[in-house]
Every structure is written in structure tokens, then in C-alpha cells.
Design an enzyme around this catalytic site. Structure first.
Site, PDB file in Angstrom:
ATOM      1  CG  ASP A 154      -0.115  -0.034   2.529  1.00 32.12           C
ATOM      2  OD1 ASP A 154       0.850  -0.825   2.581  1.00 32.12           O
ATOM      3  OD2 ASP A 154      -0.436   0.712   3.467  1.00 32.12           O
ATOM      4  CD  GLU A 155      -1.187   4.715   2.825  1.00 29.79           C
ATOM      5  OE1 GLU A 155      -2.021   5.610   3.009  1.00 29.79           O
ATOM      6  OE2 GLU A 155      -0.585   4.147   3.751  1.00 29.79           O
ATOM      7  CB  ALA A 156       4.610   2.010  -2.888  1.00 27.21           C
TER       8      ALA A 156
END
Ligand code: ACM
Length: 493
Positions: free
Chosen positions: A303-305
């Protein structure tokens, strides 16, 4: 002294079928025997005896000899994880085909005993169980809860306490979020600085040995298993990795260690996508963790890279996903990763606030299984109202009715009932520091998520759920659970 048995109409989650038998009551006595007619019930029966011991003061004998005045664990013709439970004036009979089914019956039986059964010391109570026939099985195989032990660390005993609270609602998967920017929480023997450095910090100013040794982790896994629960370890990658990057210089593209991070921003870190050492690192982690994780899953985050370019993110996942398979595990990832693969083996965990996601829908069409964790529904760390002190509100405020009033089988466009593996309620801990904080955020929303994962669609009814939830509070009071007294619920405590 409690004179009446509890009502069989106050169970959470609601069983498939409940047929009360009026005027029939079974009363536990010190001479009641727990009779094992099937080896599948060995652990569940032991767990029942253990649950009953402190509050009843009874050390109930477990035997394979038939007996009257008994709680009988027998085989049956039930669905996977299902059970039948009969309470008559002469005894209790549980039928199931798997240990999971027997564990689920034990969870139900606990809720049929007076609330004082949850006390840690002997209670002057008549242990009456109402006459009833229950036939039950889960709607979905995955009823999960995630605990973030990175933003704030929770000790093994504190995690065990949460496991006990989850098991009461038939949650069968505990997902532990074990690495993030703020901390690395599991000993990795081939990379010791992960915990020597990355395991010393969390959100805020506290420092300490904030990690589990592999022995402690194995003990947690066993504790969960003895309650019918499978542990899913998560190591978040390729973002949310500052703790690892502060531990080892060579995990950074510029070969320079990052400073520890103790704030609550997200999305700023990324592993070095084009360096072979990165894949040696994650293979070592996956190999060591797979070896001490008996469950089938390993969660790789994803997530959220936000600082990893799309092409790099895809290149990373193309190398990382096969490593999970190489060590015999099924990968789970937050939904962002699903755009990088057409393989239907990995499981996708949806956490967004929308009810449509074209990548998840396309994957579901191919056959991928989906765990639903919509943030605006079941993120247990969202505030209940604008006035809630604890919690965040980036996904809005989430009252207990918001957590309950949605249908997992038709929630996400293009993700039909038969692609839904289940429902999972994550508890992120940026603002939660103590077990009392966890309890306040989880109760009563966790039981709502547990019921969505378990109970048939046909039983879905807010008013009825609120009434049953209100009755459960008597049990929480006995246990000292610090729950949120939502004004939406008719509390009976
Ligand atoms: C997430 O909330 N970033 C999975």
C-alpha cells in the site's frame, strides 16, 4: 445470584438457525464431564475447560468415556467450520467435523452461559444454559482482524488479550502488521539490525525493545491456534519501509541509512527497487517468517508506495510475489498490488473508501479472492464522531451502524459473493497506545465486522443487531473491556 439462563436470542454473531426450547435448562455442576467422542475436538474441549475454570471454580474432567451430565463433543454432518449445538435439560451436545467447527461451538456456548462466566475469579452464580438447538456455519471463510504493532508496540501478553477478545466473536484470522516506517517488530536472524535499530522506536518518544523474538512469535502463533485462529504476518513493501532502511545502509538506493521515524505521515519511503540486495533481503525475511508460520498466508503490504514510480512498483512485485510462493505461502497484499499481476493465486485486500475499483473487479473476474476492509466501514482506528478523542478521520467518522450496515456480498462493483473471501477489520495504532485504547476503538465495531463475516445475509437487520450488541455489554463489563457507549445501541449493562 443469577436465577435465569441468558436468552439464546442475544448471540453475536447471529447463527444461521436458533430454535429455543422453552422451559429446558441445563445447569453446569462440578460433576459435569466434558466428553470427547472425536479427536477433532481435543483442543476446543481443552479450551472450554480452561474458559470455565476461573469463574465457575470447576475443574471439569475431560474424558472419552460416555457420561450423563455432560458436554459432549461429537462428529456430525456439518459444513466446514460449522457446528450443531443442542442444549437440553440433561446435557449439551456439540457436533462438528473440524476443530474449527468445535471452536466455533465453544464460542457460542460461552455466550449462552451467564455473563459472569467471563470473570477471572469464582462467582456465586448458577451456571444455567438455556435449552436451544443451533445450526450454524460461517458465510465467509475469512473473518479477520488486523493489529498494527508498529505505530505503537504491544507486548505479547497484550496481543494475547486481543486474541482472546477476537476469538469470542469467531474471528479466525489475526493479521499482524509487523513492519512499517516507525518500527520493525520481528526478529530476523539473518538481518539482526532490523530489530537492534528498527525495533527500538515507535510513534512518539518512547524507546525500548519493541519487537518479538522468533520464540515469542511462535508462542503467539500457538496461542492463537489454541483459540482457532490463524496468524497472518505482514511485512509491508516496497513502501512503509523506513525502519528497515534506518537499520541497514544497503537497503537504500544511496547506500545511506535513514533516520528513525516517529511521526505519522505515510508514503515517503521506498526500498531500492533496482538493487539485488533488496531481493536478497526480502527473500531472507520471507524464508525465516514462512518457517515459523504454520498458516497458509504471508502478507506483503504493497500500500501507499507513493514515492515508488509505477514501473518500479510493478518490477518490485514481479520479483517479490514469486518469493512468497517459493516458500510455500499464499501472498496477500493491499489492493494496490493487484494491478501488477494476472495470477489468481494471491489474495487482494481492499481498503479504499470507494465501492468500485476496476483493478480489483478485473482480478475478481479472473478468479482472485477478495478480503474486504473498506476504511470508511471497518477501519477500527477511525473516530466514532467528531468528538472522539482517540483515532483518525481521514476516512471519515465511523459509528457502529456504519460498520454494520453494508453487505460484503454486493459492496464492491464486480466482486460477487463467491469471490469474497471474507471481511477483516484493521486497527491501526497511530493514536492507540494501551490495551484500553484498543478496546475503545474495537468495541463495538469489531463485533459488527465479525457478524458481517459470519452471519447469513438473511439475518442482516440493524435493529436486531443493536439489541443483541446491547446485551453483549454485560459480558464486556465483567471483563473490564473499555468499550465505546455508542448512543446508537440500547445498552443493557
Ligand atoms: C492502508 O490503510 N494504507 C492499508
Amino acid at each position: 445470584m443469577t436465577e435465569t439462563a441468558p436468552s439464546p436470542q442475544e448471540l453475536v454473531p447471529q447463527p444461521v438457525q436458533v430454535h429455543p426450547i422453552p422451559n429446558a435448562t441445563f445447569t453446569l455442576t462440578p460433576d459435569t464431564k466434558i466428553v470427547l467422542a472425536t479427536e477433532a475436538a481435543h483442543h476446543p474441549a481443552a479450551r472450554l475447560a480452561e474458559v470455565l475454570r476461573p469463574s465457575t471454580g470447576y475443574d471439569l474432567e475431560i474424558t472419552t468415556e460416555p457420561s450423563s451430565n455432560a458436554i459432549l463433543f461429537d462428529t456430525g454432518e456439518t459444513a466446514e467450520e460449522g457446528y450443531e449445538l443442542d442444549v437440553t435439560a440433561t446435557g449439551v451436545t456439540i457436533r462438528a467435523t473440524t476443530p474449527a467447527g468445535h471452536f466455533n461451538a465453544v464460542a457460542t456456548l460461552r455466550q449462552l452461559l451467564p455473563p459472569e462466566v467471563e470473570a477471572k475469579s469464582e462467582q456465586p452464580v448458577e451456571w444455567r444454559i438455556p435449552g436451544v438447538r443451533i445450526e450454524d456455519h460461517p458465510r465467509y471463510p475469512h473473518r479477520g482482524a488486523m493489529l498494527d504493532v508498529t505505530r505503537h508496540f504491544f507486548t505479547p501478553d497484550q496481543v494475547k488479550n486481543y486474541i482472546d477478545q477476537l476469538a469470542a466473536f469467531k474471528i479466525n484470522h489475526l493479521h499482524l502488521h509487523l513492519s512499517d516506517d516507525q518500527g520493525w517488530r520481528l526478529e530476523i536472524k539473518s538481518w539482526p539490525q532490523l530489530t537492534n535499530i528498527g525495533g527500538r522506536t515507535e510513534v512518539g518518544t518512547r524507546t525500548g525493545d519493541f519487537f518479538y523474538t522468533q520464540a515469542e512469535y511462535k508462542d503467539l502463533v500457538e496461542y492463537a491456534r489454541a483459540r482457532g485462529m490463524t496468524v497472518i504476518p505482514e511485512f509491508d513493501m516496497p513502501g512503509h519501509t523506513n525502519a528497515a532502511q534506518s537499520s541497514y545502509a544497503n537497503l537504500n538506493a544511496d547506500n545511506t541509512r535513514r533516520d528513525p521515524y516517529t511521526g505519522i505521515e505515510v508514503g515517503f519511503s521506498s526500498l531500492a527497487i533496482h538493487e539485488d540486495i533488496t531481493y536478497e533481503f526480502i527473500e531472507d525475511v520471507i524464508r525465516e517468517v514462512a518457517a515459523i508460520t504454520p498458516g497458509p498466508y504471508l502478507h506483503i503490504g504493497g500500500d501507499e508506495a507513493l514515492t515508488t514510480p509505477d514501473a518500479d512498483y510493478e518490477a518490485f512485485m514481479t520479483r517479490a510475489l514469486p518469493l512468497v510462493e517459493k516458500y510455500g505461502k499464499t501472498a496477500i497484499g493491499w489492493h494496490e498490488f493487484i494491478k501488477t499481476t494476472t495470477d489468481t493465486g494471491p489474495v487482494v485486500q481492499f481498503w479504499n473508501q470507494t465501492t468500485a475499483d476496476e483493478n480489483v473487479a478485473a482480478a475478481a473476474k479472473r478468479g482472485t479472492r477478495v478480503i474486504l476492509s473498506p476504511a470508511n466501514r471497518v477501519y477500527l482506528d477511525m473516530k466514532y464522531t467528531e468528538d472522539t478523542e482517540l483515532g483518525l478521520k481521514w476516512a471519515g467518522v465511523v459509528e457502529v451502524r456504519d460498520s454494520y450496515d453494508w453487505d460484503p456480498g454486493s459492496y464492491l462493483e464486480g466482486v460477487p459473493e463467491d469471490r469474497v473471501l471474507g471481511v477483516e477489520a484493521p486497527l491501526w495504532t497511530e493514536t492507540a497506545e494501551t490495551p484500553a485504547d484498543l478496546e475503545f476503538l474495537a468495541f463495538p465495531r469489531l463485533p459488527a465486522a465479525a457478524e458481517l463475516g459470519w452471519s447469513p445475509r438473511a439475518t442482516h437487520d440493524w435493529d436486531d443487531f443493536a439489541r443483541r450488541l446491547g446485551a453483549q455489554a454485560r459480558r464486556w463489563k465483567v471483563q473490564g473491556i473499555n468499550y465505546y457507549r455508542s448512543p446508537q445501541v440500547p445498552w443493557q449493562d
